[in-house]
Scaffold this motif. Structure first.
Motif: not given
Length: 271
Positions: A17, A65, A90, A92-97, A105
């Motif tokens: 990643t 990461t 990662i 920002p993506a985890v926070d949005v999800l 998470s």
């Protein structure tokens, strides 16, 4: 003139990643050449300390990461103290999800690499792909999710391997002028067939470089402009006659070609 800078990639997993994000970001800038320092499977304080010593000796940007909260805090605190730019790529993506799903998470290490049914599907696909490289095992091509056809040096093998790693059973069928492809690809029960096209000039360059790399004479019929042009004309006529979906790989990377193939598979409804 190229701009060189240090970029330190720290991961508690394989680092794929981080590498993908870093290269995609650097591609947005001209004349930029990152000097990569990779630290993979960082899961202990001792491993992190070693990475921090190397970062101190070659200051630059830190991308990471890491799931362990203690290691994350140590890294973030050290970067703050030394004024080192740092980014958890990662998060920002985890926070949005997390906000969208209303879930927290679990910050699992290498969660995307767990050994489950999808993992075994990928292994099965890779085994199939390797067994059907370069025209092998044509008797069971009907089991393929996709068969890639094309003349020599159109990146069929690396594209098939890439697809195999995505869980796609991909077969590589080379085309030889004047020789019909396997019958199964020409009948009503054929798998999805995708033909890889290429410009004559590009193919000549690739074939000559290949011959040079293996210390062979590049001035042979295999790489001559006239022979290549005739070969491609024959292949293109075959593609048109068979009404196969075609993808021009003249200026595409393997990843771009594979992405186009995955789109075609999805649109076909065969997978």
């Amino acid at each position: 003139m190229d701009i060189y800078f240090n970029v330190h990639l720290l991961s508690d997993s394989t680092g794929e990643t981080l590498n993908a994000v870093m290269r995609a970001a650097c591609a947005q800038f001209e004349d930029v050449s990152p000097l990569e320092h990779n630290y993979y499977l960082v899961r202990s304080q001792r491993q992190l300390d070693r990475a921090l010593r190397e970062i101190e000796g070659a200051p630059g940007i830190v991308l990471y990461t890491i799931s362990d909260e203690g290691l994350r805090k140590t890294l973030e605190d050290w970067c703050s103290l030394t004024h080192t730019p740092v980014l958890p790529v990662i998060d920002p993506a985890v926070d949005v999800l997390s906000r969208y799903l209303g879930l927290r998470s679990n910050r699992s290490v290498a969660g995307q690499y767990k050994v489950d049914s999808s993992y075994f599907t990928r292994i099965e696909a890779l085994n199939y792909t390797l067994a059907h490289d370069d025209g092998q095992s044509v008797e069971d091509l009907g089991d393929a999710d996709v068969a890639l056809v094309g003349v020599s040096r159109t990146s069929k093998t690396p594209t098939c391997v890439y697809l195999g790693n995505r869980g796609i059973k991909a077969a590589n069928v080379p085309l030889v002028p004047g020789v019909d492809p396997p019958e199964i690809l020409m009948g009503p029960n054929s798998p999805l067939v995708i033909a890889l096209k290429i410009s004559p000039k590009r193919l000549v360059d690739i074939r000559r470089q290949r011959l040079i790399s293996i210390k062979e004479d590049p001035n042979t019929a295999y790489a001559s402009e006239e022979a290549v042009r005739e070969e491609i004309t024959w292949a293109n006529r075959l593609f048109a006659r068979m009404k196969w979906k075609t993808i021009d790989v003249s200026r595409r990377s393997v990843e771009e070609t594979a992405a186009a193939i995955l789109n075609t598979i999805s649109e076909s409804g065969r997978n």
